[in-house]
Design a protein around this motif. Structure first.
Motif, PDB file in Angstrom:
ATOM      1  N   UNK A 120      41.985  41.194  49.780  1.00  0.00           N
ATOM      2  CA  UNK A 120      41.300  42.298  49.155  1.00  0.00           C
ATOM      3  C   UNK A 120      40.168  42.732  48.024  1.00  0.00           C
ATOM      4  N   UNK A 121      40.413  41.364  47.725  1.00  0.00           N
ATOM      5  CA  UNK A 121      38.882  40.983  45.740  1.00  0.00           C
ATOM      6  C   UNK A 121      37.656  40.922  46.633  1.00  0.00           C
ATOM      7  N   UNK A 122      38.663  39.492  47.378  1.00  0.00           N
ATOM      8  CA  UNK A 122      37.631  39.214  48.259  1.00  0.00           C
ATOM      9  C   UNK A 122      36.340  39.933  48.861  1.00  0.00           C
ATOM     10  N   UNK A 123      37.218  40.014  49.798  1.00  0.00           N
ATOM     11  CA  UNK A 123      36.087  41.784  50.800  1.00  0.00           C
ATOM     12  C   UNK A 123      36.194  42.564  49.901  1.00  0.00           C
ATOM     13  N   UNK A 124      36.317  43.167  48.791  1.00  0.00           N
ATOM     14  CA  UNK A 124      35.598  44.499  47.794  1.00  0.00           C
ATOM     15  C   UNK A 124      34.203  44.041  47.306  1.00  0.00           C
ATOM     16  N   UNK A 125      33.915  42.626  46.774  1.00  0.00           N
ATOM     17  CA  UNK A 125      33.132  41.559  46.329  1.00  0.00           C
ATOM     18  C   UNK A 125      31.905  41.802  47.510  1.00  0.00           C
ATOM     19  N   UNK A 126      32.408  41.820  48.718  1.00  0.00           N
ATOM     20  CA  UNK A 126      31.895  41.473  49.992  1.00  0.00           C
ATOM     21  C   UNK A 126      30.967  42.876  50.232  1.00  0.00           C
ATOM     22  N   UNK A 127      31.941  44.240  49.998  1.00  0.00           N
ATOM     23  CA  UNK A 127      31.721  45.364  50.350  1.00  0.00           C
ATOM     24  C   UNK A 127      30.609  46.070  49.258  1.00  0.00           C
ATOM     25  N   UNK A 128      31.028  45.562  47.891  1.00  0.00           N
ATOM     26  CA  UNK A 128      30.290  46.029  47.066  1.00  0.00           C
ATOM     27  C   UNK A 128      28.339  44.905  47.122  1.00  0.00           C
ATOM     28  N   UNK A 129      28.766  44.095  47.142  1.00  0.00           N
ATOM     29  CA  UNK A 129      27.566  43.396  47.387  1.00  0.00           C
ATOM     30  C   UNK A 129      26.258  43.615  48.580  1.00  0.00           C
ATOM     31  N   UNK A 130      27.625  43.854  49.412  1.00  0.00           N
ATOM     32  CA  UNK A 130      26.188  44.766  50.970  1.00  0.00           C
ATOM     33  C   UNK A 130      26.162  46.613  51.360  1.00  0.00           C
ATOM     34  N   UNK A 131      26.848  46.701  49.783  1.00  0.00           N
ATOM     35  CA  UNK A 131      26.512  48.037  49.737  1.00  0.00           C
ATOM     36  C   UNK A 131      24.622  48.585  49.769  1.00  0.00           C
ATOM     37  N   UNK A 132      24.154  48.307  48.870  1.00  0.00           N
ATOM     38  CA  UNK A 132      22.422  48.640  48.809  1.00  0.00           C
ATOM     39  C   UNK A 132      22.070  48.274  50.043  1.00  0.00           C
ATOM     40  N   UNK A 133      21.781  47.418  50.740  1.00  0.00           N
ATOM     41  CA  UNK A 133      21.340  47.086  52.037  1.00  0.00           C
ATOM     42  C   UNK A 133      22.418  48.295  52.815  1.00  0.00           C
TER      43      UNK A 133
END
Length: 146
Positions: A67-80
């Protein structure tokens, strides 16, 4: 698309109506491909990124919840994702959008801020994109917090 028809010799044989239909069909294909990418490809990219983070944490001997790994990925892709949302809004406001025009609809690189730069400098500035820089910065925040 017209360039492709011209190279194959079909442009001279085609009527104006046929050309219009070809252009309309290529625009529809591009639209469907874009929607399909948003529905299928982007979620898979998020999933694979989260899995890669989980595997990396395991290889480094660190404990990381998925869940933390997925959250980090979502945060990273949010600007795109925000860029594509804004691009969609801008594109919908246009009466007609062609592929050549797409790059200028939502300028987000440094080249848009310095239009009088030399060609080599303008090419380098075109590679520095605000949303990509923001995503890289978000990646640093997201992976530190995960």
């Amino acid at each position: 698309m017209l360039k492709k028809l011209d190279e194959s010799g079909e442009l001279a044989k085609a009527s104006e109506r046929e050309l219009g239909e070809e252009i309309e069909q290529s625009q529809r294909i591009a639209l469907v491909a874009g929607v399909a990418k948003g529905i299928f490809v982007v979620p898979l990219e998020l999933l694979f990124t989260a899995v890669a983070l989980k595997i990396t944490a395991w290889l480094l001997g660190r404990k990381l919840l998925f869940a933390h790994a997925f959250t980090a990925a979502v945060i990273a892709f949010a600007p795109i994702a925000l860029f594509h949302l804004l691009f969609g809004v801008v594109a919908l406001k246009q009466s007609v959008v062609v592929v050549e025009q797409a790059a200028t609809l939502l300028p987000s690189s440094l080249a848009a801020w310095m239009p009088g730069a030399a060609p080599k400098v303008a090419r380098a500035l075109g590679e520095v994109d605000f949303f990509n820089l923001w995503a890289q910065r978000s990646w640093g925040w997201g992976s530190r917090r995960a």
